[in-house]
Write a protein that holds these residues in place. Structure first.
Motif, PDB file in Angstrom:
ATOM      1  N   SER A  10      -8.968 -10.216 -11.593  1.00 21.18           N
ATOM      2  CA  SER A  10      -8.515  -8.885 -11.189  1.00 21.18           C
ATOM      3  C   SER A  10      -9.656  -7.878 -11.265  1.00 21.18           C
ATOM      4  O   SER A  10      -9.821  -7.034 -10.377  1.00 21.18           O
ATOM      5  CB  SER A  10      -7.353  -8.418 -12.072  1.00 21.18           C
ATOM      6  OG  SER A  10      -6.186  -9.159 -11.799  1.00 21.18           O
ATOM      7  N   TYR A  13     -12.034  -8.380  -8.340  1.00 16.36           N
ATOM      8  CA  TYR A  13     -11.503  -7.806  -7.099  1.00 16.36           C
ATOM      9  C   TYR A  13     -11.614  -6.286  -7.118  1.00 16.36           C
ATOM     10  O   TYR A  13     -12.081  -5.666  -6.147  1.00 16.36           O
ATOM     11  CB  TYR A  13     -10.047  -8.227  -6.915  1.00 16.36           C
ATOM     12  CG  TYR A  13      -9.348  -7.432  -5.840  1.00 16.36           C
ATOM     13  CD1 TYR A  13      -9.611  -7.654  -4.495  1.00 16.36           C
ATOM     14  CD2 TYR A  13      -8.442  -6.422  -6.180  1.00 16.36           C
ATOM     15  CE1 TYR A  13      -9.001  -6.898  -3.510  1.00 16.36           C
ATOM     16  CE2 TYR A  13      -7.821  -5.660  -5.198  1.00 16.36           C
ATOM     17  CZ  TYR A  13      -8.104  -5.908  -3.866  1.00 16.36           C
ATOM     18  OH  TYR A  13      -7.495  -5.146  -2.897  1.00 16.36           O
ATOM     19  N   TRP A 128      -6.689  -2.224  -5.066  1.00 13.48           N
ATOM     20  CA  TRP A 128      -6.212  -2.124  -3.679  1.00 13.48           C
ATOM     21  C   TRP A 128      -6.047  -0.660  -3.286  1.00 13.48           C
ATOM     22  O   TRP A 128      -6.409  -0.271  -2.160  1.00 13.48           O
ATOM     23  CB  TRP A 128      -4.893  -2.865  -3.544  1.00 13.48           C
ATOM     24  CG  TRP A 128      -4.321  -2.855  -2.157  1.00 13.48           C
ATOM     25  CD1 TRP A 128      -4.595  -3.733  -1.149  1.00 13.48           C
ATOM     26  CD2 TRP A 128      -3.349  -1.930  -1.629  1.00 13.48           C
ATOM     27  NE1 TRP A 128      -3.867  -3.402  -0.017  1.00 13.48           N
ATOM     28  CE2 TRP A 128      -3.096  -2.305  -0.290  1.00 13.48           C
ATOM     29  CE3 TRP A 128      -2.685  -0.829  -2.165  1.00 13.48           C
ATOM     30  CZ2 TRP A 128      -2.192  -1.610   0.520  1.00 13.48           C
ATOM     31  CZ3 TRP A 128      -1.791  -0.131  -1.356  1.00 13.48           C
ATOM     32  CH2 TRP A 128      -1.555  -0.527  -0.030  1.00 13.48           C
ATOM     33  N   PRO A 139      -7.425  -6.891   1.298  1.00 10.56           N
ATOM     34  CA  PRO A 139      -6.223  -7.387   0.636  1.00 10.56           C
ATOM     35  C   PRO A 139      -6.514  -8.076  -0.695  1.00 10.56           C
ATOM     36  O   PRO A 139      -7.603  -8.630  -0.899  1.00 10.56           O
ATOM     37  CB  PRO A 139      -5.655  -8.385   1.649  1.00 10.56           C
ATOM     38  CG  PRO A 139      -6.803  -8.761   2.519  1.00 10.56           C
ATOM     39  CD  PRO A 139      -7.700  -7.573   2.569  1.00 10.56           C
ATOM     40  N   ILE A 140      -5.538  -8.011  -1.585  1.00  9.62           N
ATOM     41  CA  ILE A 140      -5.624  -8.753  -2.840  1.00  9.62           C
ATOM     42  C   ILE A 140      -5.650 -10.242  -2.511  1.00  9.62           C
ATOM     43  O   ILE A 140      -4.856 -10.710  -1.695  1.00  9.62           O
ATOM     44  CB  ILE A 140      -4.421  -8.427  -3.741  1.00  9.62           C
ATOM     45  CG1 ILE A 140      -4.442  -6.945  -4.132  1.00  9.62           C
ATOM     46  CG2 ILE A 140      -4.422  -9.299  -5.007  1.00  9.62           C
ATOM     47  CD1 ILE A 140      -3.201  -6.489  -4.873  1.00  9.62           C
ATOM     48  N   SER A 142      -4.871 -14.013  -2.129  1.00 12.20           N
ATOM     49  CA  SER A 142      -3.543 -14.626  -2.182  1.00 12.20           C
ATOM     50  C   SER A 142      -3.290 -15.346  -3.503  1.00 12.20           C
ATOM     51  O   SER A 142      -2.221 -15.203  -4.100  1.00 12.20           O
ATOM     52  CB  SER A 142      -3.371 -15.604  -1.011  1.00 12.20           C
ATOM     53  OG  SER A 142      -3.407 -14.922   0.214  1.00 12.20           O
ATOM     54  N   ALA A 145      -2.600 -12.876  -6.214  1.00 10.63           N
ATOM     55  CA  ALA A 145      -1.291 -12.238  -6.066  1.00 10.63           C
ATOM     56  C   ALA A 145      -0.163 -13.166  -6.495  1.00 10.63           C
ATOM     57  O   ALA A 145       0.839 -12.720  -7.069  1.00 10.63           O
ATOM     58  CB  ALA A 145      -1.091 -11.795  -4.621  1.00 10.63           C
ATOM     59  N   ARG A 178       0.879 -11.252  -1.731  1.00 10.44           N
ATOM     60  CA  ARG A 178       0.192  -9.980  -1.960  1.00 10.44           C
ATOM     61  C   ARG A 178       0.983  -8.811  -1.388  1.00 10.44           C
ATOM     62  O   ARG A 178       1.005  -7.726  -1.976  1.00 10.44           O
ATOM     63  CB  ARG A 178      -1.207 -10.019  -1.373  1.00 10.44           C
ATOM     64  CG  ARG A 178      -1.290 -10.281   0.100  1.00 10.44           C
ATOM     65  CD  ARG A 178      -2.699 -10.631   0.503  1.00 10.44           C
ATOM     66  NE  ARG A 178      -2.834 -10.971   1.906  1.00 10.44           N
ATOM     67  CZ  ARG A 178      -3.809 -11.733   2.401  1.00 10.44           C
ATOM     68  NH1 ARG A 178      -4.736 -12.203   1.588  1.00 10.44           N
ATOM     69  NH2 ARG A 178      -3.887 -12.000   3.674  1.00 10.44           N
ATOM     70  N   ASP A 179       1.663  -9.039  -0.245  1.00  8.77           N
ATOM     71  CA  ASP A 179       2.494  -7.980   0.331  1.00  8.77           C
ATOM     72  C   ASP A 179       3.738  -7.749  -0.526  1.00  8.77           C
ATOM     73  O   ASP A 179       4.163  -6.608  -0.722  1.00  8.77           O
ATOM     74  CB  ASP A 179       2.913  -8.340   1.757  1.00  8.77           C
ATOM     75  CG  ASP A 179       1.753  -8.237   2.740  1.00  8.77           C
ATOM     76  OD1 ASP A 179       0.656  -7.822   2.325  1.00  8.77           O
ATOM     77  OD2 ASP A 179       1.948  -8.572   3.926  1.00  8.77           O
ATOM     78  N   PRO A 189       2.462  -2.353   2.224  1.00  8.46           N
ATOM     79  CA  PRO A 189       1.376  -3.337   2.355  1.00  8.46           C
ATOM     80  C   PRO A 189       0.855  -3.431   3.781  1.00  8.46           C
ATOM     81  O   PRO A 189       1.087  -4.408   4.500  1.00  8.46           O
ATOM     82  CB  PRO A 189       2.046  -4.638   1.920  1.00  8.46           C
ATOM     83  CG  PRO A 189       3.480  -4.464   2.287  1.00  8.46           C
ATOM     84  CD  PRO A 189       3.786  -2.987   2.113  1.00  8.46           C
TER      85      PRO A 189
END
Length: 204
Positions: A10, A13, A128, A139-140, A142, A145, A178-179, A189
């Motif tokens: 995390s 990212y 994000w 995007p985060i 996958s 997420a 992620r969404d 998202p």
């Protein structure tokens, strides 16, 4: 679940998002309705401060106390990007050096692994938010997420809505994890929209 590894992913990212913050952009709007980008970066520093407190055996207060070494605390104020990078490294170093099994939040004990997993959710999602504020579709990941979504569902209660988090946003059950993570935490998202100007600027 290895929560230390989850936190590290995390942070990596979020660091990618923070590192892309262009100069002179701290007043941009963010998906967090009450914060501009400068305030959001300040909140991320507060989150890192709380994690550092817990992982180094200090009680986690309701307000940050600046428990990082003084140089890191001052650097975060003068250079948010460099400050975030070095403070993130300090948090990971505290995890790697060994930490208590239980931390104290306010006056209540909490499993350190739970604190770390919750911190991973907050840092990734705010990472994000930062990328959205900068007008960047980032995007985060996958796989990240997938692990963060059940954590968020366990720790975000109805009473948190309208206080710590917005109401969840409707999204298809078949949407990517992620969404679904973003929607559960009250975010749309979708890719940011752009305005012309010096650098990408995201419309609210």
């Amino acid at each position: 679940m290895n929560t230390g590894e989850l936190l590290e992913r995390s942070l990596a990212y979020a660091l990618g998002s923070v590192s892309a913050v262009p100069p002179g952009s701290l007043e941009r709007v963010t998906p967090c309705a009450e914060w501009d980008l400068g305030e959001l970066l300040g909140h991320l520093d507060d989150s890192l401060d709380a994690l550092y407190e817990g992982l180094t055996g200090r009680p986690i207060g309701l307000f940050p106390k600046g428990t990082f070494p003084a140089g890191l605390f001052l650097e975060a104020a003068s250079d948010p990007v460099c400050g975030f990078r070095r403070r993130a490294c300090a948090v990971l170093g505290a995890w790697a050096a060994g930490h208590p099994d239980t931390v104290v939040v306010g006056d209540r004990p909490l499993d350190a692994r739970v604190m770390t997993a919750v911190g991973a959710v907050e840092i990734a999602v705010h990472g994000w938010d930062v990328s959205q504020a900068c007008g960047r579709a980032r995007p985060i990941p996958s796989a990240l997420a997938v692990e963060l979504l059940p954590v968020a569902r366990c720790v975000v209660a109805d009473e948190d809505r309208g206080v710590r988090f917005a109401e969840p946003v409707a999204v298809s059950p078949s949407a990517p994890p992620r969404d679904r993570l973003l929607a559960f935490l009250g975010r749309l998202p979708e890719a940011p929209r752009f305005l012309s100007g010096p650098g990408p600027v995201c419309l609210p």
